[in-house]
Design a protein around this motif. Structure first.
Motif: not given
Length: 212
Positions: A149-153, A160-165, A179-186, A203-208
């Protein structure tokens, strides 16, 4: 572009009217609103100088702001909004054209101004057989089923909680969250560790580097 980031410390205590259950979610929406609006204003000087025929926007707040300021343009561009979610006609921003990505969304869209243009994938980059040491680097078995899954975490924006479950219910599947980490990532990391220990990689990766 200069803008107020949704993750800026100054927005941590933003006031919203909601029940306690949805307070954090509504704060997240308000932060996204501030980021989108400020980004649009930051982009306006370049848009005004550019003489563009079409301005293609992804975020509702950006689209609305540019539409409201279209009188500033010498030659008013066509403003296209890309509806990345299942947003019905009544909640769509003002624009000249709505780009829908699925037939189901198109059926609920603004009939007089909506067209179906599916998301494209660059198959020169994203294709079978890409050489990658990513599995070995992260201890993922060579033959394991990996769900990506790629997107804001986040919870409020990308669920993303739904994806994990859901993935945790598959006993042998691995989950790769990029994706980009947020305050909800931890908290999402903790949830993954609790429900599927050792089978989730964040993980977070450059697009390339995403094809890896």
């Amino acid at each position: 572009m200069p803008h107020l980031s949704r993750n800026d410390e100054c927005l941590r205590d933003i006031h919203v009217l909601s029940s306690a259950r949805w307070h954090a979610v509504e704060q997240g929406h308000a932060r996204m609103w501030a980021e989108g609006r400020s980004f649009a204003w930051g982009a306006l000087p370049d848009l005004l100088r550019g003489g563009f025929d079409v301005v293609h926007t992804l975020e509702r707040e950006v689209c609305t702001t540019i539409w409201e300021q279209r009188h500033l343009f010498r030659n008013v561009p066509r403003i296209v909004w890309s509806n990345g979610g299942a947003i019905p006609a009544r909640r769509q921003p003002p624009c000249d054209l709505v780009q829908e990505h699925t037939a189901a969304n198109l059926a609920r869209s603004q009939k007089e101004k909506a067209v179906l243009i599916p998301h494209g994938v660059d198959t020169r980059l994203f294709r079978p057989g890409v050489a990658s040491g990513y599995r070995a680097e992260h201890g993922i078995p060579p033959e394991a089923l990996v769900i990506i899954t790629v997107g804001s975490i986040s919870v409020a924006h990308k669920r993303m909680d739904h994806v994990i479950r859901e993935v945790a219910s598959l006993p042998d599947a691995w989950l790769l969250v990029v994706g980009q980490e947020t305050e909800e990532t931890p908290a999402l990391r903790q949830l993954a560790q609790a429900l599927m220990p050792g089978r989730a990689v964040f993980d977070s990766l450059p697009h390339e580097e995403l094809p890896q």
